[in-house]
Design an enzyme around this catalytic site. Sequence first.
Site, PDB file in Angstrom:
ATOM      1  N   LYS A   1     -10.038  -7.843   1.773  1.00  0.00           N
ATOM      2  CA  LYS A   1      -8.923  -7.831   1.006  1.00  0.00           C
ATOM      3  C   LYS A   1      -8.900  -6.561   0.155  1.00  0.00           C
ATOM      4  O   LYS A   1      -9.163  -6.293  -1.007  1.00  0.00           O
ATOM      5  CB  LYS A   1      -8.793  -8.932   0.084  1.00  0.00           C
ATOM      6  CG  LYS A   1      -7.476  -9.125  -0.607  1.00  0.00           C
ATOM      7  CD  LYS A   1      -7.327 -10.808  -0.956  1.00  0.00           C
ATOM      8  CE  LYS A   1      -6.068 -10.942  -1.962  1.00  0.00           C
ATOM      9  NZ  LYS A   1      -4.606 -10.870  -1.318  1.00  0.00           N
TER      10      LYS A   1
ATOM     11  N   GLU B   1       1.077 -11.535  10.145  1.00  0.00           N
ATOM     12  CA  GLU B   1       1.116 -12.147   8.823  1.00  0.00           C
ATOM     13  C   GLU B   1       2.219 -11.558   7.929  1.00  0.00           C
ATOM     14  O   GLU B   1       2.828 -10.489   8.389  1.00  0.00           O
ATOM     15  CB  GLU B   1      -0.001 -12.307   8.049  1.00  0.00           C
ATOM     16  CG  GLU B   1      -0.519 -10.939   7.615  1.00  0.00           C
ATOM     17  CD  GLU B   1      -1.938 -10.786   7.162  1.00  0.00           C
ATOM     18  OE1 GLU B   1      -2.281 -11.750   6.349  1.00  0.00           O
ATOM     19  OE2 GLU B   1      -2.572 -10.016   7.340  1.00  0.00           O
TER      20      GLU B   1
ATOM     21  N   ARG C   1     -15.018  13.352  -6.630  1.00  0.00           N
ATOM     22  CA  ARG C   1     -14.709  12.853  -5.383  1.00  0.00           C
ATOM     23  C   ARG C   1     -15.360  13.363  -4.149  1.00  0.00           C
ATOM     24  O   ARG C   1     -15.594  14.561  -3.814  1.00  0.00           O
ATOM     25  CB  ARG C   1     -13.364  13.384  -5.391  1.00  0.00           C
ATOM     26  CG  ARG C   1     -12.360  12.755  -4.183  1.00  0.00           C
ATOM     27  CD  ARG C   1     -10.883  13.181  -4.237  1.00  0.00           C
ATOM     28  NE  ARG C   1     -10.345  12.943  -3.056  1.00  0.00           N
ATOM     29  CZ  ARG C   1     -10.262  13.166  -2.093  1.00  0.00           C
ATOM     30  NH1 ARG C   1     -10.859  14.539  -1.737  1.00  0.00           N
ATOM     31  NH2 ARG C   1      -9.647  12.787  -0.962  1.00  0.00           N
TER      32      ARG C   1
ATOM     33  N   HIS D   1     -15.581  11.621   0.019  1.00  0.00           N
ATOM     34  CA  HIS D   1     -15.227  10.606   0.697  1.00  0.00           C
ATOM     35  C   HIS D   1     -16.427   9.714   1.000  1.00  0.00           C
ATOM     36  O   HIS D   1     -16.460   8.407   0.999  1.00  0.00           O
ATOM     37  CB  HIS D   1     -14.651  11.009   2.223  1.00  0.00           C
ATOM     38  CG  HIS D   1     -13.365  11.478   2.385  1.00  0.00           C
ATOM     39  ND1 HIS D   1     -13.138  12.595   1.652  1.00  0.00           N
ATOM     40  CD2 HIS D   1     -12.421  11.099   2.767  1.00  0.00           C
ATOM     41  CE1 HIS D   1     -12.014  12.988   1.888  1.00  0.00           C
ATOM     42  NE2 HIS D   1     -11.139  11.815   2.566  1.00  0.00           N
TER      43      HIS D   1
HETATM   44  N1  PDD Z   1      -1.643 -11.767  -1.356  1.00  0.00           N
HETATM   45  N2  PDD Z   1      -1.915 -11.980   3.746  1.00  0.00           N
HETATM   46  C1  PDD Z   1      -1.727 -11.108   2.976  1.00  0.00           C
HETATM   47  C2  PDD Z   1      -1.768  -9.712   3.454  1.00  0.00           C
HETATM   48  C3  PDD Z   1      -1.897 -11.178   1.535  1.00  0.00           C
HETATM   49  O1  PDD Z   1      -1.958  -9.864   0.772  1.00  0.00           O
HETATM   50  C4  PDD Z   1      -2.206 -12.486   0.908  1.00  0.00           C
HETATM   51  C5  PDD Z   1      -2.238 -12.692  -0.318  1.00  0.00           C
HETATM   52  C6  PDD Z   1      -2.054 -13.545   1.704  1.00  0.00           C
HETATM   53  C7  PDD Z   1      -2.322 -14.868   1.318  1.00  0.00           C
HETATM   54  O2  PDD Z   1      -3.800 -15.270   1.078  1.00  0.00           O
HETATM   55  P1  PDD Z   1      -3.921 -16.149  -0.235  1.00  0.00           P
HETATM   56  O3  PDD Z   1      -3.449 -17.539   0.232  1.00  0.00           O
HETATM   57  O4  PDD Z   1      -5.307 -16.160  -0.413  1.00  0.00           O
HETATM   58  O5  PDD Z   1      -2.975 -15.642  -1.384  1.00  0.00           O
HETATM   59  C8  PDD Z   1      -2.236 -13.186   3.398  1.00  0.00           C
HETATM   60  C9  PDD Z   1      -1.708 -11.585  -2.804  1.00  0.00           C
HETATM   61  C10 PDD Z   1      -1.227 -12.706  -3.385  1.00  0.00           C
HETATM   62  C11 PDD Z   1      -1.408 -10.338  -3.317  1.00  0.00           C
HETATM   63  O6  PDD Z   1      -1.446  -9.441  -2.599  1.00  0.00           O
HETATM   64  O7  PDD Z   1      -0.521 -10.437  -4.309  1.00  0.00           O
END
Ligand code: PDD
Length: 297
Positions: free
Chosen positions: A160, A193, A111, A113
């Site tokens: 993501k 969102e 570990r 950072h």
């Molecule tokens: N989530 N915004 C966020 C913060 C998300 O985590 C997701 C998707 C979306 C929609 O993105 P997409 O259409 O590509 O699935 C928007 C997934 C499904 C999850 O975390 O399970």
Amino acid sequence: MPDILKWGNSPAGRIAYVNGRYLPHAQAGVHIEDRGLQLGDGIYEVTNVIGGKPIDEEPHLDRMERSLREIGVAMPMSRESLKLVMREVIARNRIANGLLYLQVTRGAARRDHVPPKTPLKPTLILTMRTQDMAALKTRMEKGVAVATAPDLRWKRCDIKTVQLLPNLLAKQAAKAKGAYEAWLVDDDGYVTEGGSTNAWIVDQAGTVVTRDLSNAILPGVTRRIILDAIREAGLEVAERKFTVAQAQKAREAFLSSATGAAVPVVMIDGVKIGEGFPGALSRRIHDLYARKAGIKS
Ligand code: PDD
């Protein structure tokens, strides 16, 4: 009917893929010093699987590559090989309709950072699970409630990442209020969102509105396909910010994600949207998306 459709839920138990091996869930695991586990140093994707096929596969893999590029981690294998692993996981789980989860972390190391100078072997995990189709149908028919929450996330929400603490806390708070999703609100009062979905409204002029892309939101794959589909259908659309008050006065609202295409929103913080029933346009957009994604002919 292809065999995979007859299998239904996996009678043999769920199978996970971890770093080259297909294992029963209970036996699958990662190193205790995996950087994903200890530091949230990883990214993920979720794709819908219908009839044994991953939906919107290429754009999900495009986004996966981009997320990895942004954090400086190499793809754990070629895209073609990854597609084979995805199919193998679907087949071994014998699930025709479900959700495929893919995660890549920087790998395991003592570990610290700061990531090691010499790149680690990234950790690749794939899991598959069924989708509760009955619950999804109910959400489509009745619509869902959302509750707003301050957007407490970092300034790279376009990646993501598996670091989902602010998202899950907002969703937990929304659930405690009886809502299905949290709509995150930035410091200026605009909706960014949902906790795990993109947010949409149909304004009083009938324009379909969703927030423009920036580091403040995830570039949703479903969002992109919906935008293309509604432009092709000749509907009015705008990529711009909207406030909670504007959303509460909207004709319709809905959520988009791989897990649910376009799910109607009928209430925001206790205020009914329109008549409090799923809107006709949301339904049409759901169908337009489904056709474009190859879910419906
Ligand atoms: N989530 N915004 C966020 C913060 C998300 O985590 C997701 C998707 C979306 C929609 O993105 P997409 O259409 O590509 O699935 C928007 C997934 C499904 C999850 O975390 O399970």
